[in-house]
Design an enzyme around this catalytic site. Structure first.
Site, PDB file in Angstrom:
ATOM      1  N   GLU A 179       0.811  -0.894   0.320  1.00 18.30           N
ATOM      2  CA  GLU A 179      -0.024   0.559  -0.072  1.00 18.30           C
ATOM      3  C   GLU A 179       0.875   1.542  -0.140  1.00 18.30           C
ATOM      4  OE1 GLU A 179      -3.340  -0.008  -0.159  1.00 18.30           O
ATOM      5  OE2 GLU A 179      -3.544  -2.125   0.045  1.00 18.30           O
TER       6      GLU A 179
ATOM      7  N   CYS B 283      -2.614   9.542   2.419  1.00 19.39           N
ATOM      8  CA  CYS B 283      -1.644   8.655   1.515  1.00 19.39           C
ATOM      9  C   CYS B 283      -2.593   9.311  -0.037  1.00 19.39           C
ATOM     10  CB  CYS B 283      -1.828   7.177   1.501  1.00 19.39           C
ATOM     11  SG  CYS B 283      -3.364   6.484   2.248  1.00 19.39           S
TER      12      CYS B 283
HETATM   13  P1  NAD Z   1       7.569   5.115   7.683  1.00  8.85           P
HETATM   14  O1  NAD Z   1       8.368   6.066   7.494  1.00  8.85           O
HETATM   15  O2  NAD Z   1       6.750   5.430   8.968  1.00  8.85           O
HETATM   16  O3  NAD Z   1       7.709   3.816   7.204  1.00  8.85           O
HETATM   17  C1  NAD Z   1       6.452   2.632   6.930  1.00  8.85           C
HETATM   18  C2  NAD Z   1       7.143   1.065   7.763  1.00  8.85           C
HETATM   19  O4  NAD Z   1       8.090   1.411   7.166  1.00  8.85           O
HETATM   20  C3  NAD Z   1       7.830   1.985   9.781  1.00  8.85           C
HETATM   21  O5  NAD Z   1       7.097   0.580  10.383  1.00  8.85           O
HETATM   22  C4  NAD Z   1       9.217   2.007   8.932  1.00  8.85           C
HETATM   23  O6  NAD Z   1       9.630   1.225  10.663  1.00  8.85           O
HETATM   24  C5  NAD Z   1       9.409   1.074   7.896  1.00  8.85           C
HETATM   25  N1  NAD Z   1      11.144   1.092   7.326  1.00  8.85           N
HETATM   26  C6  NAD Z   1      11.158   2.428   7.255  1.00  8.85           C
HETATM   27  N2  NAD Z   1      12.123   1.953   6.619  1.00  8.85           N
HETATM   28  C7  NAD Z   1      12.860   0.984   6.522  1.00  8.85           C
HETATM   29  C8  NAD Z   1      13.828   0.025   5.851  1.00  8.85           C
HETATM   30  N3  NAD Z   1      14.968   0.362   5.363  1.00  8.85           N
HETATM   31  N4  NAD Z   1      13.886  -1.297   5.723  1.00  8.85           N
HETATM   32  C9  NAD Z   1      12.392  -1.890   6.216  1.00  8.85           C
HETATM   33  N5  NAD Z   1      11.802  -1.106   6.873  1.00  8.85           N
HETATM   34  C10 NAD Z   1      11.301   0.611   7.172  1.00  8.85           C
HETATM   35  O7  NAD Z   1       6.387   5.920   6.706  1.00  8.85           O
HETATM   36  P2  NAD Z   1       6.199   6.657   5.056  1.00  8.85           P
HETATM   37  O8  NAD Z   1       6.985   5.407   4.402  1.00  8.85           O
HETATM   38  O9  NAD Z   1       7.016   8.528   5.848  1.00  8.85           O
HETATM   39  O10 NAD Z   1       4.879   6.490   4.891  1.00  8.85           O
HETATM   40  C11 NAD Z   1       4.420   7.460   3.967  1.00  8.85           C
HETATM   41  C12 NAD Z   1       4.450   7.249   2.535  1.00  8.85           C
HETATM   42  O11 NAD Z   1       3.494   5.776   2.588  1.00  8.85           O
HETATM   43  C13 NAD Z   1       3.208   7.442   1.737  1.00  8.85           C
HETATM   44  O12 NAD Z   1       4.441   7.811   0.832  1.00  8.85           O
HETATM   45  C14 NAD Z   1       1.917   7.471   1.582  1.00  8.85           C
HETATM   46  O13 NAD Z   1       1.852   7.603   0.214  1.00  8.85           O
HETATM   47  C15 NAD Z   1       2.111   5.915   1.915  1.00  8.85           C
HETATM   48  N6  NAD Z   1       1.080   5.435   2.563  1.00  8.85           N
HETATM   49  C16 NAD Z   1       0.093   4.744   2.000  1.00  8.85           C
HETATM   50  C17 NAD Z   1      -0.970   4.707   2.996  1.00  8.85           C
HETATM   51  C18 NAD Z   1      -1.412   3.606   1.943  1.00  8.85           C
HETATM   52  O14 NAD Z   1      -2.742   3.088   1.907  1.00  8.85           O
HETATM   53  N7  NAD Z   1      -2.008   3.625   0.533  1.00  8.85           N
HETATM   54  C19 NAD Z   1      -1.437   5.474   3.927  1.00  8.85           C
HETATM   55  C20 NAD Z   1      -1.277   5.952   4.400  1.00  8.85           C
HETATM   56  C21 NAD Z   1       0.297   6.039   3.901  1.00  8.85           C
END
Ligand code: NAD
Length: 453
Positions: free
Chosen positions: A207, A241
């Site tokens: 997602e 998102c």
């Molecule tokens: P985040 O930084 O919290 O990362 C998401 C998860 O990935 C966390 O649990 C984090 O610990 C893990 N993570 C981070 N780096 C990692 C790595 N190198 N290796 C393994 N795991 C790792 O959140 P984010 O990515 O900044 O979230 C924002 C993004 O999520 C945006 O692009 C947003 O559009 C997307 N999003 C999508 C949805 C959906 O339902 N499609 C919903 C919410 C957010």
């Protein structure tokens, strides 16, 4: 480090999570956990994101309990074998699709809706009879801490566990063998998740995000469009998102739209949104700096005020934007809204089709032919016509992305199916055993085959 996957696999193999009674109890416990600790959870959301209490209640409590209640109501139905037709060559036979759990599921959540995006997929996995490891985001640290305290208190710890942590802990989890990984977050980490999953041929749901565009046609109801866009954009301070990322507005209605947008902002958040109880904050100093850096990529026509100390960025509308800047090439994921004028809907469609498939697409038009044209000639994870965000609130519409915005969909029944293998079973009766299908293949049999196949 502990192999949570191995521990939960041992539980799974005992059959503990299979009975519907166990699943029902765990889903009820999850609701109880949310209801009994609502105040602590809402306070944590406020610490992490300045989330207004009503917003937190709607998006991170009521949305989750609503999804779980639907799972409870349909638990039996969604876990029942489904009869499907059997072709004549299989006769005598009965064919069914038998739902079975996958085993051990890993859910990795981001920080923007830190309760919803962790618990809704986890509940789906439980409803399907799996064991689950939940990994909340370390960025929303206060919410993660409250959930880490509550989950062992309410859930069956032999089958449902929460592991806190950031990159090292998630990397460790990704090295373990899961039967499904459900990841919500950005596409860069999505690629890391998918590569790790490949080692065990583990299926993934991704997602992701991206730039979700809004088309405003010349025929649109401008006042309603402005209010619905303002709501969808500045909910959670733009950190959604599927938030409208940028606007492609027909030049004929550009100014009336900007005027109505300004009015909507004042109606919703008052003359100074910084003092509004209904407006959130940017999650971290890193994201604050990233967004502040984007402010220079256009002319501020509304907002633009910032406060680093409280991570406040006003609802901001930008015009004359630099199309080569990060503002127009990366997901904004914050309260900045660029406006681009187009001379026709076709120009808007061409703009969208020159870029990766968005997670959401919004079109505002009273002219139905324009809506049909946009729907027929663009691709997106999901669409709301004459609105924003609302398609994701309907559990009958699977929610997810396509291409760069993700793979797989959930919510409602699809959020349970995702964690089931619909095992095809064909059961044959033995009373009849016509020799037709068996060798030797005589000319007579060949003729019959040509007639019936
Ligand atoms: P985040 O930084 O919290 O990362 C998401 C998860 O990935 C966390 O649990 C984090 O610990 C893990 N993570 C981070 N780096 C990692 C790595 N190198 N290796 C393994 N795991 C790792 O959140 P984010 O990515 O900044 O979230 C924002 C993004 O999520 C945006 O692009 C947003 O559009 C997307 N999003 C999508 C949805 C959906 O339902 N499609 C919903 C919410 C957010």
């Amino acid at each position: 480090m502990t192999s949570h996957a191995a521990t939960l696999r041992a539980t799974y193999k005992t059959g503990r999570t299979r009975p519907l009674a166990w699943r029902r109890n765990q889903l009820e416990q999850m609701i109880k956990m949310l209801e009994e600790n609502e105040a602590d959870l809402l306070a944590a959301l406020r610490t992490d994101l300045g989330k207004p209490t009503v917003e937190g209640f709607i998006t991170d409590i009521a949305f989750v309990t609503g999804e779980i209640k639907q799972m409870l109501k349909n638990l039996k139905k969604w876990n029942k074998p489904q009869r499907v037709p059997s072709p004549i060559v299989t006769m005598p036979a009965k064919s069914t699709l038998m739902p079975e759990p996958l085993g051990v599921v890993l859910v990795i959540a981001p920080w923007n809706y830190p309760i919803q995006l962790l618990l809704v997929p986890a509940a789906g996995a439980i409803a399907a009879g799996n064991t689950v490891v939940m990994k909340p985001s370390e960025v929303s640290a206060a919410t993660s801490a409250v959930l880490a305290r509550l989950v062992p208190k309410y859930m069956d710890t032999s089958a449902v566990v929460l592991v806190e942590g950031g990159v090292p802990e998630t990397t460790d989890l990704l090295s373990q063998h899961f039967d499904h990984i459900f990841y919500t977050g950005n596409g860069t980490v999505g690629r890391i998740v998918m590569a790790a999953a490949a080692n065990n041929l583990t299926p993934v749901t991704l997602e992701l995000g991206g730039k979700s565009p809004v088309i405003i046609d010349g025929s649109a109801n401008i006042k309603v469009a402005a209010r619905r866009i303002a709501w969808g954009k500045w909910l959670n301070a733009g950190q959604t998102c599927v938030a409208p990322d940028y606007i492609l507005v027909n030049e004929k209605v550009r100014q009336p739209f900007i005027d109505e947008l300004g009015k909507a902002i004042t109606d919703f958040y008052g003359a100074n949104p910084e003092t509004s109880e209904s407006y959130g904050r940017v999650v971290s100093p890193r994201h604050f700096d990233r967004l502040k850096g984007m402010l220079g990529s256009g002319t501020n026509i509304i907002g633009g005020e910032t406060n680093a100390e409280t991570r406040y960025i006003a609802p901001t509308v930008l015009a004359d934007v630099d199309m080569t800047s990060p503002l127009m090439n990366e997901e904004i994921f914050g309260p900045l809204l660029p406006i681009i004028s187009v001379s026709s809907t076709q120009q808007a469609i061409d703009h969208i089709n020159a870029r990766p498939h968005p997670l959401a697409l919004y079109v505002f038009a009273e002219n139905k032919a324009v809506v049909s044209d946009v729907l027929a000639h663009t691709t997106a994870g999901g669409v709301t016509v004459n609105g924003t965000l609302m398609h994701l609130t309907n559990p009958h519409l699977p929610f997810g992305g396509i291409g760069e915005s993700g793979m797989g969909g959930y919510h409602g029944k699809s959020g349970v199916r995702l964690f089931q293998h619909m095992k095809p079973v064909l059961s044959r009766g033995t009373k009849l055993d016509p020799s037709l299908a068996y060798p030797p293949y005589t000319d007579r049999k060949a003729k019959i085959f040509r007639k019936v196949l």
